[in-house]
Scaffold this active site. Structure first.
Site, PDB file in Angstrom:
ATOM      1  N   ASN A  94       6.558 -12.865 -14.538  1.00 11.83           N
ATOM      2  CA  ASN A  94       6.618 -14.068 -14.428  1.00 11.83           C
ATOM      3  C   ASN A  94       5.750 -14.387 -13.428  1.00 11.83           C
ATOM      4  OD1 ASN A  94       7.944 -15.685 -11.886  1.00 11.83           O
ATOM      5  ND2 ASN A  94       8.790 -13.474 -11.845  1.00 11.83           N
TER       6      ASN A  94
ATOM      7  N   GLY B  74       5.258 -19.444 -10.167  1.00 13.34           N
ATOM      8  CA  GLY B  74       4.581 -20.093  -8.867  1.00 13.34           C
ATOM      9  C   GLY B  74       5.342 -20.926  -7.989  1.00 13.34           C
TER      10      GLY B  74
ATOM     11  N   ASN C 169      17.061 -19.578  -0.643  1.00 13.81           N
ATOM     12  CA  ASN C 169      15.706 -18.906  -0.439  1.00 13.81           C
ATOM     13  C   ASN C 169      14.789 -20.093   0.138  1.00 13.81           C
ATOM     14  OD1 ASN C 169      12.974 -18.114  -1.942  1.00 13.81           O
ATOM     15  ND2 ASN C 169      14.126 -16.260  -1.770  1.00 13.81           N
TER      16      ASN C 169
ATOM     17  N   CYS D 282       5.000 -15.190  -0.505  1.00  9.39           N
ATOM     18  CA  CYS D 282       4.089 -16.589  -0.617  1.00  9.39           C
ATOM     19  C   CYS D 282       2.659 -16.241  -0.160  1.00  9.39           C
ATOM     20  CB  CYS D 282       4.905 -17.804   0.144  1.00  9.39           C
ATOM     21  SG  CYS D 282       6.431 -18.148  -0.501  1.00  9.39           S
TER      22      CYS D 282
ATOM     23  N   GLY E   4      16.665  -5.168  -7.858  1.00 10.49           N
ATOM     24  CA  GLY E   4      15.832  -4.989  -8.556  1.00 10.49           C
ATOM     25  C   GLY E   4      16.310  -4.104  -9.818  1.00 10.49           C
TER      26      GLY E   4
END
Length: 304
Positions: free
Chosen positions: A68, A71, A98, A129, A242
């Protein structure tokens, strides 16, 4: 049996939450999942202003997972507080927000706003980021930058801080130590692994961004290894994630040293997976005669 866990003084009824970005802010899954049965809901990343995200296509399926490059599209902190937090008040679960940003100031602005929101229990800081003041390099791949942003956030945060570590580094333990040096209360890992897919029929990239974050079952062995390494290196609570798609996966993370687990990509294939993981952990504890998760947490770690 005691499925409850405690992270930084926040008591969760069980060790299962959701990975940021795979569950919206809970509203999107509330028709399928009783949110009150989760230990916590971890929201999608929120910034100080709305982000449009990347150009499409932004998602591509891969063997054993997906890529993915969304953004971090989000409506910004104002809408998040008035809409998403208002919705989550209706449920008996903890809330982990988050936080994302492009500069330290961006992060701090959101953290300060959330400090006035009593319904927010914990803050998870997305340091994958791009740091616009350092040429776009992610905060989470440079130990000094990670330690600095952790310290700046901790100075302003009213809730406990969880730094979410990027796996796209040479030494995950070094990054964990940097975050702990900066004062983080807990850690979560792993974020997605950078990958690429090429559409051979169109002879171009499958994602408009060219690269994207890989997640899903294929990354689980890497994630378990990194959680083990971090749990061996530092003494703060860890949220492991994960590739978790069942209770057995979750138990691997707990035995590697995780206090709590996050279920991410599997939500897309099976909206009920989080509750199945909770039920599966409980079943395992009954079968094994385990009264508390403390009995098995970190059981493969070498004595320090």
């Amino acid at each position: 049996m005691n499925l409850s866990v405690n992270i930084c003084g926040v008591e969760m009824k069980n060790p299962v939450t959701v990975a940021s970005g795979t569950f919206g802010s809970g509203m999107e899954y509330s028709d399928f999942v009783d949110l009150s049965k989760l230990g916590a809901v971890t929201t999608k990343g929120v910034a100080n202003v709305p982000w449009e995200g990347n150009k499409t296509p932004r998602v591509a399926e891969t063997y054993g997972g997906m890529l993915n490059a969304i953004g971090l599209q989000n409506p910004g902190i104002d809408t998040f507080i008035s809409r998403d937090l208002k919705f989550l008040k209706n449920y008996d679960t903890k809330v982990i927000v988050n936080v994302c940003g492009r500069s330290v100031r961006d992060y701090v602005e959101v953290v300060e706003r959330l400090g006035d929101c009593p319904e927010v229990d914990l803050l998870e800081i997305n340091v994958s980021c791009p740091n616009v003041k350092e040429g776009g390099i992610a905060f989470g791949v440079d130990p000094k930058a990670l330690e600095n942003i952790t310290r700046e956030i901790k100075a302003k945060a009213k809730q406990p801080v969880i730094m979410k570590l990027s796996p796209n580094v040479t030494d995950i333990a070094e990054m964990a130590k940097a975050a702990v040096s900066g004062g983080t209360d807990a850690l979560s890992l792993i974020n997605t692994i950078t990958g690429m897919k090429i559409d051979i029929n169109r002879r171009t990239f499958a994602l408009a961004n060219k690269t994207g974050g890989m997640s899903g079952p294929a990354v689980k062995p890497v994630a378990v290894r990194m959680v083990y390494q971090v749990a061996s290196a530092v003494n703060v609570p860890i949220i492991g994630m994960g590739g978790i798609s069942c209770a057995e996966d979750a138990l691997e993370f707990i035995m590697a040293g995780a206090t709590m687990v996050s279920v991410g990509t599997s939500n897309f294939a099976n909206p009920n997976v989080t509750l199945e993981v909770v039920e599966g952990i409980e079943k395992f504890m009954k079968e094994q005669g385990i009264n508390s998760l403390e009995e098995i947490r970190g059981c493969v770690l070498e004595a320090k």
